[in-house]
Design a protein around this motif. Structure first.
Motif, PDB file in Angstrom:
ATOM      1  N   PRO A 157       0.806  -1.219   0.000  1.00  0.00           N
ATOM      2  CA  PRO A 157       0.000   0.000   0.000  1.00  0.00           C
ATOM      3  C   PRO A 157       0.844   1.276   0.000  1.00  0.00           C
ATOM      4  O   PRO A 157       0.469   2.273  -0.617  1.00  0.00           O
ATOM      5  N   GLU A 158       1.990   1.236   0.696  1.00  0.00           N
ATOM      6  CA  GLU A 158       2.851   2.430   0.741  1.00  0.00           C
ATOM      7  C   GLU A 158       3.491   2.690  -0.623  1.00  0.00           C
ATOM      8  O   GLU A 158       3.585   3.822  -1.077  1.00  0.00           O
ATOM      9  N   ARG A 159       3.930   1.619  -1.273  1.00  0.00           N
ATOM     10  CA  ARG A 159       4.480   1.735  -2.626  1.00  0.00           C
ATOM     11  C   ARG A 159       3.471   2.392  -3.560  1.00  0.00           C
ATOM     12  O   ARG A 159       3.813   3.210  -4.396  1.00  0.00           O
ATOM     13  N   LEU A 160       2.231   1.975  -3.411  1.00  0.00           N
ATOM     14  CA  LEU A 160       1.183   2.486  -4.290  1.00  0.00           C
ATOM     15  C   LEU A 160       0.956   3.980  -4.052  1.00  0.00           C
ATOM     16  O   LEU A 160       0.818   4.763  -5.004  1.00  0.00           O
ATOM     17  N   LEU A 161       0.975   4.397  -2.786  1.00  0.00           N
ATOM     18  CA  LEU A 161       0.799   5.820  -2.485  1.00  0.00           C
ATOM     19  C   LEU A 161       1.957   6.634  -3.032  1.00  0.00           C
ATOM     20  O   LEU A 161       1.761   7.735  -3.567  1.00  0.00           O
ATOM     21  N   ALA A 162       3.177   6.098  -2.922  1.00  0.00           N
ATOM     22  CA  ALA A 162       4.342   6.800  -3.466  1.00  0.00           C
ATOM     23  C   ALA A 162       4.205   6.953  -4.977  1.00  0.00           C
ATOM     24  O   ALA A 162       4.528   7.996  -5.547  1.00  0.00           O
ATOM     25  N   GLY A 163       3.709   5.911  -5.639  1.00  0.00           N
ATOM     26  CA  GLY A 163       3.517   5.963  -7.086  1.00  0.00           C
ATOM     27  C   GLY A 163       2.457   6.974  -7.482  1.00  0.00           C
ATOM     28  O   GLY A 163       2.569   7.671  -8.496  1.00  0.00           O
ATOM     29  N   ARG A 164       1.425   7.074  -6.659  1.00  0.00           N
ATOM     30  CA  ARG A 164       0.345   8.037  -6.925  1.00  0.00           C
ATOM     31  C   ARG A 164       0.891   9.467  -6.885  1.00  0.00           C
ATOM     32  O   ARG A 164       0.551  10.302  -7.729  1.00  0.00           O
ATOM     33  N   GLU A 165       1.788   9.710  -5.939  1.00  0.00           N
ATOM     34  CA  GLU A 165       2.400  11.046  -5.854  1.00  0.00           C
ATOM     35  C   GLU A 165       3.334  11.294  -7.043  1.00  0.00           C
ATOM     36  O   GLU A 165       3.362  12.374  -7.607  1.00  0.00           O
ATOM     37  N   ARG A 166       4.093  10.254  -7.418  1.00  0.00           N
ATOM     38  CA  ARG A 166       5.018  10.392  -8.550  1.00  0.00           C
ATOM     39  C   ARG A 166       4.244  10.722  -9.822  1.00  0.00           C
ATOM     40  O   ARG A 166       4.649  11.580 -10.601  1.00  0.00           O
ATOM     41  N   HIS A 167       3.143  10.030 -10.056  1.00  0.00           N
ATOM     42  CA  HIS A 167       2.339  10.283 -11.252  1.00  0.00           C
ATOM     43  C   HIS A 167       1.849  11.726 -11.276  1.00  0.00           C
ATOM     44  O   HIS A 167       1.983  12.422 -12.292  1.00  0.00           O
ATOM     45  N   ALA A 168       1.326  12.192 -10.158  1.00  0.00           N
ATOM     46  CA  ALA A 168       0.786  13.554 -10.112  1.00  0.00           C
ATOM     47  C   ALA A 168       1.888  14.582 -10.381  1.00  0.00           C
ATOM     48  O   ALA A 168       1.692  15.544 -11.136  1.00  0.00           O
ATOM     49  N   ALA A 169       3.066  14.346  -9.790  1.00  0.00           N
ATOM     50  CA  ALA A 169       4.162  15.313  -9.951  1.00  0.00           C
ATOM     51  C   ALA A 169       4.699  15.303 -11.381  1.00  0.00           C
ATOM     52  O   ALA A 169       4.953  16.364 -11.967  1.00  0.00           O
ATOM     53  N   SER A 170       4.864  14.121 -11.965  1.00  0.00           N
ATOM     54  CA  SER A 170       5.412  14.043 -13.326  1.00  0.00           C
ATOM     55  C   SER A 170       4.421  14.598 -14.341  1.00  0.00           C
ATOM     56  O   SER A 170       4.815  15.224 -15.329  1.00  0.00           O
ATOM     57  N   LEU A 171       3.148  14.379 -14.106  1.00  0.00           N
ATOM     58  CA  LEU A 171       2.132  14.906 -15.018  1.00  0.00           C
ATOM     59  C   LEU A 171       2.112  16.427 -14.939  1.00  0.00           C
ATOM     60  O   LEU A 171       1.998  17.112 -15.970  1.00  0.00           O
ATOM     61  N   ALA A 172       2.273  16.956 -13.738  1.00  0.00           N
ATOM     62  CA  ALA A 172       2.305  18.422 -13.581  1.00  0.00           C
ATOM     63  C   ALA A 172       3.476  19.013 -14.366  1.00  0.00           C
ATOM     64  O   ALA A 172       3.354  20.089 -14.952  1.00  0.00           O
ATOM     65  N   GLU A 173       4.616  18.318 -14.402  1.00  0.00           N
ATOM     66  CA  GLU A 173       5.778  18.806 -15.166  1.00  0.00           C
ATOM     67  C   GLU A 173       5.467  18.943 -16.653  1.00  0.00           C
ATOM     68  O   GLU A 173       6.073  19.742 -17.350  1.00  0.00           O
ATOM     69  N   LEU A 174       4.568  18.099 -17.162  1.00  0.00           N
ATOM     70  CA  LEU A 174       4.239  18.181 -18.600  1.00  0.00           C
ATOM     71  C   LEU A 174       3.440  19.438 -18.908  1.00  0.00           C
ATOM     72  O   LEU A 174       3.468  19.938 -20.031  1.00  0.00           O
ATOM     73  N   GLY A 175       2.689  19.913 -17.901  1.00  0.00           N
ATOM     74  CA  GLY A 175       1.923  21.145 -18.101  1.00  0.00           C
ATOM     75  C   GLY A 175       0.805  21.022 -19.116  1.00  0.00           C
ATOM     76  O   GLY A 175       0.447  21.993 -19.783  1.00  0.00           O
ATOM     77  N   ILE A 176       0.238  19.819 -19.267  1.00  0.00           N
ATOM     78  CA  ILE A 176      -0.880  19.644 -20.195  1.00  0.00           C
ATOM     79  C   ILE A 176      -2.178  20.097 -19.519  1.00  0.00           C
ATOM     80  O   ILE A 176      -2.461  19.678 -18.401  1.00  0.00           O
ATOM     81  N   SER A 177      -2.935  20.925 -20.206  1.00  0.00           N
ATOM     82  CA  SER A 177      -4.221  21.328 -19.670  1.00  0.00           C
ATOM     83  C   SER A 177      -5.301  20.400 -20.204  1.00  0.00           C
ATOM     84  O   SER A 177      -5.263  19.980 -21.360  1.00  0.00           O
ATOM     85  N   ALA A 178      -6.288  20.109 -19.347  1.00  0.00           N
ATOM     86  CA  ALA A 178      -7.398  19.260 -19.786  1.00  0.00           C
ATOM     87  C   ALA A 178      -8.093  19.887 -20.999  1.00  0.00           C
ATOM     88  O   ALA A 178      -8.651  19.179 -21.829  1.00  0.00           O
ATOM     89  N   ASP A 179      -8.029  21.222 -21.102  1.00  0.00           N
ATOM     90  CA  ASP A 179      -8.708  21.910 -22.209  1.00  0.00           C
ATOM     91  C   ASP A 179      -8.128  21.547 -23.572  1.00  0.00           C
ATOM     92  O   ASP A 179      -8.767  21.759 -24.602  1.00  0.00           O
ATOM     93  N   GLU A 180      -6.910  21.009 -23.599  1.00  0.00           N
ATOM     94  CA  GLU A 180      -6.322  20.604 -24.882  1.00  0.00           C
ATOM     95  C   GLU A 180      -6.964  19.331 -25.423  1.00  0.00           C
ATOM     96  O   GLU A 180      -6.688  18.932 -26.559  1.00  0.00           O
ATOM     97  N   GLY A 181      -7.772  18.666 -24.621  1.00  0.00           N
ATOM     98  CA  GLY A 181      -8.405  17.412 -25.055  1.00  0.00           C
ATOM     99  C   GLY A 181      -7.463  16.242 -24.861  1.00  0.00           C
ATOM    100  O   GLY A 181      -6.256  16.427 -24.670  1.00  0.00           O
ATOM    101  N   PRO A 182      -8.005  15.020 -24.905  1.00  0.00           N
ATOM    102  CA  PRO A 182      -7.161  13.859 -24.585  1.00  0.00           C
ATOM    103  C   PRO A 182      -6.042  13.601 -25.600  1.00  0.00           C
ATOM    104  O   PRO A 182      -4.954  13.167 -25.222  1.00  0.00           O
ATOM    105  N   ASP A 183      -6.282  13.832 -26.882  1.00  0.00           N
ATOM    106  CA  ASP A 183      -5.331  13.356 -27.894  1.00  0.00           C
ATOM    107  C   ASP A 183      -4.300  14.404 -28.312  1.00  0.00           C
ATOM    108  O   ASP A 183      -4.552  15.598 -28.269  1.00  0.00           O
ATOM    109  N   GLY A 184      -3.166  13.913 -28.765  1.00  0.00           N
ATOM    110  CA  GLY A 184      -2.114  14.777 -29.269  1.00  0.00           C
ATOM    111  C   GLY A 184      -0.881  13.956 -29.544  1.00  0.00           C
ATOM    112  O   GLY A 184      -0.852  12.761 -29.255  1.00  0.00           O
ATOM    113  N   PRO A 185       0.142  14.589 -30.103  1.00  0.00           N
ATOM    114  CA  PRO A 185       1.404  13.865 -30.301  1.00  0.00           C
ATOM    115  C   PRO A 185       2.128  13.696 -28.965  1.00  0.00           C
ATOM    116  O   PRO A 185       1.697  14.261 -27.965  1.00  0.00           O
ATOM    117  N   ALA A 186       3.222  12.937 -28.962  1.00  0.00           N
ATOM    118  CA  ALA A 186       4.006  12.771 -27.743  1.00  0.00           C
ATOM    119  C   ALA A 186       4.302  14.151 -27.155  1.00  0.00           C
ATOM    120  O   ALA A 186       4.721  15.068 -27.869  1.00  0.00           O
TER     121      ALA A 186
END
Lengths: 459, 459
Positions: A414-443
């Motif tokens: 369970p602790e590993r999973l919580l750490a992964g949840r935080e990692r995902h949120a932080a790495s996604l924030a680094e990408l700076g993708i807004s939901a308004d751009e829609g789901p699809d796009g290039p890499a």
């Protein structure tokens, strides 16, 4: 239960042949990566690393396993006796669970003798392909949901054990809860549930059913309002529960139109804090379309747990470097592979400028980082523009997971999973993708392999 | 290990609410069916029935399960104590495993009290949806292969436990073997394997690798010939093994063109009985395209185990009939459902003329068969043409699986699987579909619900 038979037969016959030829103990480097992202995907999310570590720990051949293998006649007695002693004794480095990946990202690197490392191929790929397939689409769903809570409820559409891993992968990428009790029990994921049409149909009238549910489960429960007529159902539920009615669930029909009508109706009945949850064949595209509807949460099933049309990211487990008869390490690869996947263990960094991800660096070996920095600096100096150098950083993506076969940390599941949840949120924030751009796009960022290439992107 | 937590939370809260309202012991009939076939699919194949019976046998709440449930706070102590006594005590009838299904085919019917039968919903659907998804596409693959043996080798692309069930489903629909050792151990499915690129790359030269494999595994082994140059590889392998070389495997490139060249080359070297196996992203369409190429077998992975784009047939578990407060049974259904899925337990027959399937009969209850036959006869008599009546027969599709919670037969898992394999082959033969028609088409036979409708088809 061991995990050793979750393996293709050829891994064992290759070990037997290599042992007899004297090459089984050659040092090898295997890497797990995917050559491309599915069409329209901006990134992938690595999931399953925690489960891989559990599977490696359980990778032993017990008496029952060996009895079965003996019965196949495919292996010699000496090989079977040797397998009895099998323990993974090598090193594993990899991206943290929850981290994003891009084409050729070396998400896992396994180093050991050939016979020690090759045996893990099948089970490692099964876990990473499955879990990352779910996490990669799930991340798009929570992004599209814009903070509205999502419940994972797809267990009935997939293999019963895959359902548990799917709930885990969904929680990793920001789902609030799961309907799956086994996932709750194994990983301490919050569990949630509403009610089914069968419950309403069991009673002589809908009113009887709602009264039974509200009496037993309390007014905060979620009632399902589309078995007969939605408006009648909502009036009945509010009449019984009053304004404290927790939530109503819509599972069919035109969700956008109904959500608006339903909100008005609830408000007119004084049930202004009663939430509306939508379910029924939702995916990231439908959730995106529902962004402006007055909904308070989503229940998502089939499209999540089956990977949204891309059930596996296509991870492969490739030998990239091995000891030769000269005792030296040599990069190796299939003739037809392109440069990016040919040979040599790789180091990976995310190139950030002002905290925003700009490129995935995949360099052939740790020793090359200094060279990369020199090349990058030289290229930037000679260019016409340059980023604020002080704002540029390299975030290492690979962390040690097993050294000499021993786990580097002793986090429980369970602790590993919580750490992964935080990692995902932080790495996604680094990408700076807004939901308004829609789901699809290039890499979202390019994969680069040297300094001049990185400079072109930054310049 | 119990199977009781492979369940959505709401099944348990519904039981609690029904118990408190006094409706939990109402007699109920639940049915499993799908509303439609995926676009292009002529039929579906039911798989997983054998695993469902195992899961029902293991559906108990043990101390660990109850401890977890208590910790969620979602259920009352009295409910937990009641769950401790849970055993399935009802009746289950269903299509035999391996049988074909069509829209609205009632593939499983579960009868019991509400609380006894509703709890099985999630795990029953997980198993039938997963296994039938794989079997349904796998059957198209073995048909397209026209008797050439197919090896299931997709385990690395799916959850590690789903991989075992997928290998089982593939064997059910005529695959010759699997690469998955756990599937071999659990279900006595023949296992098979070749060699990987990593094995060739481990050695200093391809010749060293082939010599090692042939020495260790014998001349009957399958060598992988596309790591470097195919022609060179084949010449090397035949030089070492002679004409007794078992097989060569092609995993990339233009398989049609290469197969022809390869056959000529092998024949010119005297290796006329050496087989050629093709692998690499194959599905039923690719296998169909390869029908005229001189290939001797296929290794099929990703597209098989992920259901070929349709991972689950969309099976649902619906309450169709239940006891009311008047003590009588009443058909029930959601207001929005169409006639075909609305209410009442159904009986199902395949209507055959001269041994060929002509329609799927889905009748509301056993008692209706006599009426159907009267209607059919009357309609045929009044029509302008009629089939040879003596050639017409109704094959019952539902068999008893559990009665009063007890299994009707005591077949063990491997025997059940062999019986299902025969059922699939026989039912598919009744459809009379030729591989030459290609994989796609409309539903092979219509689903009909009364005599006049059947007469129109036969007339």
């Amino acid at each position: 239960m061991t995990s050793s038979l979750l393996t293709d037969l050829y891994e064992l016959t290759m070990v037997e042949a290599a042992r007899e030829a004297g090459t089984a103990s050659r040092r090898c480097v295997f890497e797990v990566f995917t050559r491309s992202l599915p069409e329209g995907r901006r990134y992938g999310v690595l999931a399953g690393t925690g489960r891989v570590l559990d599977a490696i720990a359980d990778f032993r051949f017990d008496d029952a396993d060996l009895r079965y293998l003996r019965g196949t006649g495919a292996l010699k007695e000496e090989t079977l006796e040797h397998l009895r002693e099998y323990r993974f004794e090598g090193d594993v480095h990899g991206y943290a669970e929850g981290e994003l990946f891009f084409p050729t990202s070396p998400v896992l690197r396994i180093e050991g003798t050939f016979e020690n490392a090759v045996l893990l191929e099948t089970v490692v790929l099964s876990i990473l392909n499955h879990d990352s397939g779910v996490a990669s689409v799930g991340s798009r769903m929570t992004t599209a949901a814009r903070g509205r809570p999502c419940i994972e409820m797809g267990g009935r559409r997939v293999h019963e054990d895959a359902a548990i891993a799917a709930a885990r992968a969904a929680y990793l990428v920001g789902f609030a809860s799961t309907s799956n009790l086994a996932a709750g029990a194994h990983y301490r994921i919050p569990v949630a549930g509403t009610s089914a049409h069968a419950f309403t149909l069991l009673f002589d009238t809908e009113e009887d059913a709602f009264r039974a549910q509200l009496t037993s489960q309390g007014k905060g429960t979620t009632v399902l309002v589309d078995t007969y007529d939605v408006e009648t159902a909502v009036r009945t539920a509010v009449e019984i529960a009053g304004p404290e009615l927790g939530a109503v669930r819509l599972d069919s029909g035109d969700l956008e139109a109904q959500a608006g009508d339903l909100r008005e109706l609830l408000d007119s009945l004084g049930a202004t804090s009663t939430r509306i949850t939508a379910t029924g064949d939702l995916d990231e595209y439908r959730v995106e379309e529902l962004a402006d509807a007055p909904l308070d949460g989503y229940g998502i099933g089939t499209r999540l747990v089956t990977g949204g049309g891309h059930p596996a990211p296509g991870f492969v487990y490739k030998l990239v470097e091995r000891e030769g008869s000269d005792g030296q390490m040599h990069p190796v690869g299939k003739q037809s592979e392109n440069k990016a996947t040919l040979g040599a263990g790789k180091a990976a960094y995310r190139l950030l400028v002002g905290g925003k991800a700009r490129a995935e660096l995949v360099l052939p070996g740790e020793a090359e980082v200094a060279e990369f920095e020199q090349e990058l600096t030289a290229s930037l100096m000679s260019g016409t523009s340059s980023p604020d150098w002080a704002q540029t950083s390299l975030r290492p993506l690979q962390v040690p997971l097993l050294l000499g076969g021993e786990p580097v940390d002793d986090l429980r599941a369970p602790e590993r999973l919580l750490a992964g949840r935080e990692r995902h949120a932080a790495s996604l924030a680094e990408l700076g993708i807004s939901a308004d751009e829609g789901p699809d796009g290039p890499a979202a960022i390019p994969t680069v392999t040297d300094g001049p290439e990185a400079a072109r992107i930054l310049g």
